[in-house]
Write an enzyme that holds these catalytic residues in place. Sequence first.
Site, PDB file in Angstrom:
ATOM      1  N   ILE A 191       0.799  -1.301   0.262  1.00  0.00           N
ATOM      2  CA  ILE A 191      -0.234   0.173  -0.179  1.00  0.00           C
ATOM      3  C   ILE A 191       0.933   1.046  -0.137  1.00  0.00           C
ATOM      4  O   ILE A 191       0.444   2.449  -0.619  1.00  0.00           O
ATOM      5  CB  ILE A 191      -1.329  -0.502   1.138  1.00  0.00           C
ATOM      6  CG1 ILE A 191      -1.834  -1.082   1.154  1.00  0.00           C
ATOM      7  CG2 ILE A 191      -1.664   1.093   1.257  1.00  0.00           C
ATOM      8  CD1 ILE A 191      -2.698  -1.371  -0.097  1.00  0.00           C
ATOM      9  N   ASP A 192       2.003   1.259   0.653  1.00  0.00           N
ATOM     10  CA  ASP A 192       2.687   2.410   0.456  1.00  0.00           C
ATOM     11  C   ASP A 192       3.654   2.216  -0.892  1.00  0.00           C
ATOM     12  O   ASP A 192       3.638   3.656  -1.132  1.00  0.00           O
ATOM     13  CB  ASP A 192       3.945   1.985   1.550  1.00  0.00           C
ATOM     14  CG  ASP A 192       4.483   2.005   2.636  1.00  0.00           C
ATOM     15  OD1 ASP A 192       3.081   3.247   3.060  1.00  0.00           O
ATOM     16  OD2 ASP A 192       4.730   1.916   4.279  1.00  0.00           O
ATOM     17  N   LEU A 193       3.675   1.316  -1.110  1.00  0.00           N
ATOM     18  CA  LEU A 193       4.301   1.569  -2.695  1.00  0.00           C
ATOM     19  C   LEU A 193       3.362   1.722  -3.681  1.00  0.00           C
ATOM     20  O   LEU A 193       3.550   2.746  -4.425  1.00  0.00           O
ATOM     21  CB  LEU A 193       5.274   0.054  -2.861  1.00  0.00           C
ATOM     22  CG  LEU A 193       6.388  -0.909  -2.251  1.00  0.00           C
ATOM     23  CD1 LEU A 193       6.579  -1.848  -2.889  1.00  0.00           C
ATOM     24  CD2 LEU A 193       7.159   0.714  -2.315  1.00  0.00           C
TER      25      LEU A 193
END
Length: 423
Positions: free
Chosen positions: A188-190
């Site tokens: 999700i960060d990526l």
Amino acid sequence: MATPSSNTGPKGALSHIRVLDLSRVLAGPWCTQNLADMGADVIKIEKPGEGDDTRHWGPPFFKDEDGNNTTEACYFASCNRNKRSVTVDMATPEGQTLIRELAQKSDVLVENFKTGGLKRYGLDYESLKALNPRLIYCSVTGFGQTGPYAPRAGYDLLVQAMSGLMSITGRADGEPGGGPMRVGVAVIDLFTGMYATTAILGAIEARHHTGRGQHIDMALLDVAMAVLANQGAGFLNAGNIPQRLGNTHPSVVPYQDFPTADGNMLLAIGNDGQFARFCEAAGIDWGSGDSFRTNSARVKHRDELIPRMCDITRQRTTAEWVTLLEDKAVPCGPINNIAEAYADPQVQSRNIRVEQDRFANAPDDLQVANRITTAASPLRLSDTPTTLRHAPPSLGQHTDQVLQAELGLTRAQIDGLRSRKVL
């Protein structure tokens, strides 16, 4: 506003753009590395003596020339290539002034402080917009600038859980090892970093027409809900609440791992033609039966088909299956570990592994690595290829360079700021 790249080859697509990076950890830095790889001059602001959190997220750590561990975590290298590191304490009035001056000379600012966290420093969007109306200001938070959760801190793992992603990842409850599972990287960060990159590029294009910058509100939870993709669409339109299926696919069969004579392989058969070609290559006639002829039928009869396929796939090694199917346009491959993936001839031929020298000017008592390996950018532009200009920097490596060249500070002024612990 960026100083043109010194590369002798083609200029990066964003070589005319300067980015002020106030972000830490992964989502924001992933975004700014994308921009940096495309040529943008990214100035990364870090806290003196500490730096980005991921500088300390180890092991594993970089190794020095003698093969000994340094004090720098490898995590940092994954998302901070092509940036210049400047240490500034934004909690000090002088540090705030320096950042405001850099913001006035920048096209884009990326930050991932808690909602409203930079307002007390006079570094929020409205404050900087008054100084630089062309500034594109991207805020990355866990839950966005509005809503009941806006004040909360958000991390990838938490958002994977809250969004439902973990509920569809992992083996089913009734199987060994069943239960909710996070994805193996902070996906999700990526994804948020990639969406933020896209939004910034859109804002740059809009600025060509309006002459104005704008505020971009990126939230990890928003992104997580969006990338549920077909699973989310199935719920929204048919009311289906998907469950964990391990490595299988809810709508496509066979599309999973299978045992072989020496391990496992992956078959990703996405249409009826591929299944028919698999059956022909394997010497079986299931493709003509009504139970397995169409994908819908195979999904319906999954419990009958898969065990029969497993009996067949165990009769050859993984390499034999790959060789048998590779000219039949049937997607098939090994399930590699990361070392095996980097040894793959296709990965090697694409020059995914890149090495850069870093000549650090860090304190004498800080062990640093001077040669760093990272994964190349997957962005392949024919006329404006991505560039390699800076290795992931040591903490504060470019402080003096940036303050002298971009803000015109003298050596005496820089020494004074450092003595007052602003830098």
